[in-house]
Design an enzyme around this catalytic site. Structure first.
Site, mmCIF file in Angstrom:
data_model
loop_
_atom_site.group_PDB
_atom_site.id
_atom_site.type_symbol
_atom_site.label_atom_id
_atom_site.label_comp_id
_atom_site.label_asym_id
_atom_site.label_seq_id
_atom_site.Cartn_x
_atom_site.Cartn_y
_atom_site.Cartn_z
ATOM 1 N N ASP A 285 46.530 46.962 41.328
ATOM 2 C CA ASP A 285 46.879 45.794 40.531
ATOM 3 C C ASP A 285 47.532 46.240 39.225
ATOM 4 O O ASP A 285 48.210 47.275 39.198
ATOM 5 C CB ASP A 285 45.607 44.981 40.267
ATOM 6 C CG ASP A 285 45.853 43.496 40.124
ATOM 7 O OD1 ASP A 285 45.411 42.742 41.012
ATOM 8 O OD2 ASP A 285 46.482 43.094 39.134
ATOM 9 N N ASP A 294 31.320 45.386 30.925
ATOM 10 C CA ASP A 294 30.770 44.743 32.119
ATOM 11 C C ASP A 294 31.332 45.347 33.406
ATOM 12 O O ASP A 294 31.065 44.830 34.491
ATOM 13 C CB ASP A 294 31.074 43.238 32.083
ATOM 14 C CG ASP A 294 29.907 42.394 32.603
ATOM 15 O OD1 ASP A 294 28.884 42.972 32.995
ATOM 16 O OD2 ASP A 294 30.032 41.160 32.604
ATOM 17 N N HIS A 316 45.316 40.596 34.601
ATOM 18 C CA HIS A 316 45.096 40.183 35.988
ATOM 19 C C HIS A 316 44.154 41.135 36.721
ATOM 20 O O HIS A 316 43.188 40.713 37.361
ATOM 21 C CB HIS A 316 46.436 40.102 36.696
ATOM 22 C CG HIS A 316 46.372 39.604 38.106
ATOM 23 N ND1 HIS A 316 46.207 40.430 39.177
ATOM 24 C CD2 HIS A 316 46.472 38.346 38.606
ATOM 25 C CE1 HIS A 316 46.194 39.711 40.294
ATOM 26 N NE2 HIS A 316 46.362 38.445 39.969
ATOM 27 N N ASN A 329 23.962 43.413 34.238
ATOM 28 C CA ASN A 329 23.409 44.080 33.065
ATOM 29 C C ASN A 329 22.871 43.124 32.011
ATOM 30 O O ASN A 329 22.650 43.511 30.860
ATOM 31 C CB ASN A 329 24.484 44.976 32.432
ATOM 32 C CG ASN A 329 25.738 44.200 32.058
ATOM 33 O OD1 ASN A 329 25.819 42.990 32.255
ATOM 34 N ND2 ASN A 329 26.724 44.894 31.513
ATOM 35 N N VAL A 333 29.156 38.307 33.114
ATOM 36 C CA VAL A 333 29.110 37.704 34.437
ATOM 37 C C VAL A 333 28.613 38.737 35.455
ATOM 38 O O VAL A 333 28.438 39.908 35.125
ATOM 39 C CB VAL A 333 30.504 37.191 34.863
ATOM 40 C CG1 VAL A 333 30.974 36.084 33.943
ATOM 41 C CG2 VAL A 333 31.517 38.327 34.894
ATOM 42 N N ASN A 408 50.301 32.530 47.029
ATOM 43 C CA ASN A 408 50.209 31.217 46.395
ATOM 44 C C ASN A 408 51.462 30.366 46.539
ATOM 45 O O ASN A 408 51.808 29.609 45.637
ATOM 46 C CB ASN A 408 49.896 31.417 44.903
ATOM 47 C CG ASN A 408 48.655 32.233 44.678
ATOM 48 O OD1 ASN A 408 47.621 31.986 45.288
ATOM 49 N ND2 ASN A 408 48.749 33.234 43.821
ATOM 50 N N ALA A 419 49.900 40.220 53.143
ATOM 51 C CA ALA A 419 49.069 39.244 53.839
ATOM 52 C C ALA A 419 49.326 39.197 55.339
ATOM 53 O O ALA A 419 48.442 38.841 56.121
ATOM 54 C CB ALA A 419 49.282 37.857 53.236
ATOM 55 N N VAL A 424 44.546 44.109 57.816
ATOM 56 C CA VAL A 424 43.820 43.784 56.590
ATOM 57 C C VAL A 424 43.017 42.502 56.785
ATOM 58 O O VAL A 424 43.163 41.809 57.792
ATOM 59 C CB VAL A 424 44.793 43.609 55.402
ATOM 60 C CG1 VAL A 424 45.657 44.850 55.230
ATOM 61 C CG2 VAL A 424 45.657 42.358 55.574
ATOM 62 N N SER A 489 44.485 35.363 44.386
ATOM 63 C CA SER A 489 44.088 36.615 43.734
ATOM 64 C C SER A 489 42.619 36.615 43.399
ATOM 65 O O SER A 489 41.967 37.666 43.422
ATOM 66 C CB SER A 489 44.877 36.805 42.430
ATOM 67 O OG SER A 489 46.177 37.240 42.649
#
Length: 556
Positions: A285, A294, A316, A329, A333, A408, A419, A424, A489
């Site tokens: 990415d 985090d 992103h 932790n 989140v 998208n 895709a 995959v 994504s």
């Protein structure tokens, strides 16, 4: 180079609550141009068919303008939103064929004794019998073949007697009558000298809204901003005049609640994540914020000209990484595979543009580390590229599991890469606003979608293997912060995290085995919604009904 962009509505919400952030998103969508970070939005004009580059598939549709920057503003919201009332899913109904022959008061007593549940209200009329239980108790009672789950309801309705009827009407008799006639669930009765009313669990489409005994809000809607005819519809609570609370405790995003059992994410089971999931996930990415508290970033590399590290300069990749593996932790989140080791493989530049050649370099690097990397997430879409697909297939053959975003554009995913690669797991996106099945959560207005529905921007078709939440997803962001974003994504990394959990339990499982395991536990159109996370969605635009991600951590 031709840009293939889709928009991202990402708002840093560090030290702001989630609901506040969603309001910020709506404001930004209204007053600012869209930020074009990745695969072209569903409504954006096509610039051509070149396979030279794709975008980090960040947001769902929208006509983004290439090169127009947007400033992300962090400030206190002037008009803090009200908290939504929780949905009620704890009503159980006696089966219709048992109503004539059942002593319902005795059955209620037996049920309480047998299951140790709390009964809040009993509805016992000649043709309708039900119980309102404490939230969660319905799961116990539904083991009894006498009962069926009632439809979930969100909010409440207040039904006020006409002033002319107040002096001459027994409101308790009215309460019993409306239960028998309309099968509504009365939760409160108000019996004052000059004011009599009942409160029911909200059913705005019920015929009770046309009952002439109650004040009709359609005739004078200045009485309430939420009217349904007879009755005021209340979907939110009030609040004290104080600043919005900060995010002090760790938050479990709805996208995680919706795709894992509640039992697996609480108590002793949840504590198993505090040391981190023993698996490796590569994020192909824009990079990852290498210093985010985090995230457990283990390795990083860049294949962008001039890039020295895998640090994220876009946001992103960091957002994607948090969905997959944010730590457990006590802060921020939690990701799908909390604390898993993250490999930042930077193949997309600051603008979110991703050359196919750079992507293949990243895939080559991953394949060289196939004995270490378990799962790869690619939340990137490009025009159809057989070269990219073949590179990925070779990496899969080396033993690495690949999870990719469907894209998208709102069309068949078989026309895009990666895709369309059959090796995959391609992931479509749904909207989920409450972490539960049933479609009873609030609508996600920023993208004009309803709870538990297929996201309008998501690609679809036979290439898609599985679906996951991808609208208004909360995750990590740049500079140690947090953001809400949407797109396929955001759906893919939930699946990547689930795949990593499988690999942690069985390191030798093949990519095909991982795929089979995930598809085998997913929710299908035949999966009943029982009030929790397991259940299907609506609006799939094709005949290929991919399962919705649902993972029991005990299931291998």
């Amino acid at each position: 180079m031709i840009n293939y962009n889709n928009f991202i509505r990402a708002l840093i919400i560090k030290n702001k609550d989630i609901v506040t952030a969603i309001v910020f998103m709506a404001i930004i969508a209204y007053v600012l141009p869209y930020y074009t970070v990745g695969g072209q939005g569903a409504n954006a004009p096509s610039d051509g068919q070149s396979v030279g580059g794709g975008g980090a598939g960040g947001g769902g549709g929208g006509a983004g303008v290439t090169g127009v920057p947007i400033h992300v503003v962090q400030r206190t919201v002037f008009q803090r939103p009200y908290e939504l009332l929780p949905c009620t899913q704890s009503v159980v109904e006696l089966k219709k064929d048992l109503i004539p022959t059942t002593d319902f008061p005795s059955l209620v007593n037996e049920t309480v004794s047998k299951f140790k549940v709390t009964v809040l209200n009993v509805y016992n009329t000649p043709d309708y019998k039900a119980m309102l239980l404490a939230e969660g108790d319905e799961k116990k009672v539904l083991q009894d073949p006498h009962f069926l789950p009632a439809s979930a309801t969100c909010g409440e309705m207040i039904l006020e007697l006409l002033p002319s009827l107040v002096p001459v009407t027994n409101i308790y008799d009215v309460a019993n009558q409306v239960v028998s006639t309309y099968h509504v669930k009365v939760v409160d009765v108000y019996n004052m000298t000059d004011y009599k009313a009942i409160v029911i669990l909200a059913e705005p489409d019920n015929a009770i809204t046309k009952d002439s005994r109650f004040i009709n809000y359609n005739q004078n809607n200045t009485l309430s901003s939420n009217y349904t005819g007879s009755g005021e519809l209340d979907l939110s609570s009030g609040h004290i005049a104080a600043p919005a609370p900060v995010l002090k405790e760790e938050t479990l995003p709805d996208s995680i609640k919706r795709t894992f059992t509640t039992e697996d994410l609480k108590g002793n089971a949840k504590s198993n994540f505090s040391k981190g999931v023993d698996a490796d996930i590569a994020i192909l990415d824009t990079g990852i914020d290498l210093n985010h508290p985090d995230l457990n970033v283990y390795r990083n590399v860049s294949f962008i000209p001039g890039g020295k590290t895998g640090d994220d300069d876009n946001g992103h990749g960091t957002h994607v990484a948090g969905i997959a593996a944010a730590k457990d932790n006590g802060k921020g989140v939690i990701g799908a595979a909390p604390g898993a080791r993250l490999w930042s493989v930077k193949v997309c530049d600051k603008a979110g543009e991703c050359k196919v050649s750079d992507m293949i370099k990243g895939i080559e690097y991953i394949t060289q580390h196939a004995d270490e990397i378990d799962v790869v997430n690619i939340s990137v879409e490009t025009p159809l590229s057989p070269a990219l697909n073949r590179a990925i297939s070779a990496s899969v053959k080396a033993g690495v599991t690949y999870v990719v975003a469907a894209g998208n554009y709102g069309h068949d995913a078989s026309t895009t890469s990666p895709a369309s690669d059959p090796d995959v797991m391609t992931v479509s996106a749904i909207a989920d606003s409450d972490g539960k099945c049933g479609g009873t959560g609030p609508a996600l207005k920023a993208h004009n979608v309803t709870d538990d529905s297929f996201a309008h921007f998501s690609n679809f078709g036979p290439s898609v293997a599985i679906a996951a939440p991808g609208v208004d997803i909360l995750s990590t962001y740049l500079k140690g912060g947090y953001a809400i974003d949407s797109g396929t994504s955001m759906a893919a990394p939930s699946v990547a995290g689930a795949a990593a959990l499988i690999k942690a339990g069985d390191p030798n499982m093949s990519p095909e085995g991982v795929k089979k395991a995930l598809l085998g536990t997913g929710s299908t159109p035949l999966t009943p919604c029982e009030g929790g996370p397991q259940g299907y969605f609506t609006g799939d635009p094709d005949q290929y009904k991919e399962p919705l991600l649902f993972r029991k951590l005990g299931a291998k």
